[in-house]
Design a protein around this motif. Structure first.
Motif, PDB file in Angstrom:
ATOM      1  N   GLU A  32       0.830  -1.208   0.000  1.00 51.18           N
ATOM      2  CA  GLU A  32       0.000   0.000   0.000  1.00 51.18           C
ATOM      3  C   GLU A  32       0.863   1.255   0.000  1.00 51.18           C
ATOM      4  OE1 GLU A  32      -2.831  -0.066   3.187  1.00 51.18           O
ATOM      5  OE2 GLU A  32      -3.644  -2.015   2.564  1.00 51.18           O
ATOM      6  N   ARG A  36       0.881   4.048  -2.891  1.00 55.00           N
ATOM      7  CA  ARG A  36       0.596   5.449  -2.540  1.00 55.00           C
ATOM      8  C   ARG A  36       1.722   6.364  -2.992  1.00 55.00           C
ATOM      9  NH1 ARG A  36       2.413   7.458   1.565  1.00 55.00           N
ATOM     10  NH2 ARG A  36       2.329   5.656   2.916  1.00 55.00           N
ATOM     11  N   PHE A 128      -7.968   6.131  -8.439  1.00 56.65           N
ATOM     12  CA  PHE A 128      -7.412   5.715  -7.147  1.00 56.65           C
ATOM     13  C   PHE A 128      -8.278   6.321  -6.043  1.00 56.65           C
ATOM     14  CE2 PHE A 128      -3.926   5.736 -10.182  1.00 56.65           C
ATOM     15  CZ  PHE A 128      -3.393   4.470 -10.007  1.00 56.65           C
ATOM     16  N   PRO A 129      -9.478   5.782  -5.841  1.00 54.22           N
ATOM     17  CA  PRO A 129     -10.411   6.393  -4.886  1.00 54.22           C
ATOM     18  C   PRO A 129      -9.922   6.340  -3.438  1.00 54.22           C
ATOM     19  CG  PRO A 129     -11.274   4.312  -5.700  1.00 54.22           C
ATOM     20  CD  PRO A 129     -10.027   4.602  -6.487  1.00 54.22           C
ATOM     21  N   ASP A 130      -9.030   5.415  -3.111  1.00 52.65           N
ATOM     22  CA  ASP A 130      -8.531   5.318  -1.734  1.00 52.65           C
ATOM     23  C   ASP A 130      -7.391   6.297  -1.476  1.00 52.65           C
ATOM     24  OD1 ASP A 130     -10.344   3.297  -1.309  1.00 52.65           O
ATOM     25  OD2 ASP A 130      -8.922   1.702  -1.790  1.00 52.65           O
ATOM     26  N   TYR A 131      -6.932   6.972  -2.501  1.00 53.49           N
ATOM     27  CA  TYR A 131      -5.809   7.905  -2.339  1.00 53.49           C
ATOM     28  C   TYR A 131      -6.247   9.116  -1.548  1.00 53.49           C
ATOM     29  CZ  TYR A 131      -2.224  11.319  -3.462  1.00 53.49           C
ATOM     30  OH  TYR A 131      -1.258  12.282  -3.375  1.00 53.49           O
ATOM     31  N   LYS A 132      -5.473   9.460  -0.560  1.00 56.35           N
ATOM     32  CA  LYS A 132      -5.725  10.639   0.252  1.00 56.35           C
ATOM     33  C   LYS A 132      -4.592  11.608   0.008  1.00 56.35           C
ATOM     34  CE  LYS A 132      -9.261   8.903   2.520  1.00 56.35           C
ATOM     35  NZ  LYS A 132     -10.041   8.300   1.477  1.00 56.35           N
TER      36      LYS A 132
END
Length: 136
Positions: A32, A36, A128-132
């Motif tokens: 992960e 990221r 990448f919807p989980d990217y913060k």
């Protein structure tokens, strides 16, 4: 001869290694983090390009406004001003007109680029919807 290489390779695969006989992969957390970091690189490049284009657009817009103001002053306000305008004033009007035209062309180009960079940012975020995004 080719069979010798195959036998040696087979022997290497069948003998136990010092680490054991298990296939090992990285931890999910490490995967992960790697993913990221890759998205961070792309997003940072897009943000850098976007900020540079917006900065250029802002500065150029101010300069075009200044040239427009200077051109307005040299035009005069009489209805027949263009008939008895000094040749030097006419020359300055032509220069101002060219500068304004070039500036406006560049502003349109920058507006297009900015919209493209914003689209790229939205596309990356949608893929990448989980990217913060890191807090600035």
């Amino acid at each position: 001869m080719f069979q010798l290489f195959l036998r040696a390779r087979l022997r290497n695969l069948t003998q136990s290694s010092p680490e054991g006989d298990q296939f090992k992969v990285r931890s999910p957390q490490r995967d992960e983090d790697t993913d990221r970091q890759r998205v961070d690189i792309v997003m940072n490049a897009i943000e850098t390009a976007l900020q540079a284009a917006e900065g250029e657009q802002s500065g150029l817009n101010q300069r075009v406004e200044e040239v427009l103001a200077r051109a307005a002053v040299t035009v005069g306000n009489a209805s027949d001003e263009y008939l008895d305008r000094e040749p030097l004033d006419g020359h300055h009007q032509n220069l101002f007109s060219e500068e304004i035209s070039n500036g406006q062309k560049r502003l349109r180009s920058l507006a297009d680029s900015i919209s493209h960079f914003k689209f790229l940012r939205a596309a990356v975020l949608s893929r990448f919807p989980d990217y913060k995004q890191p807090a600035a």
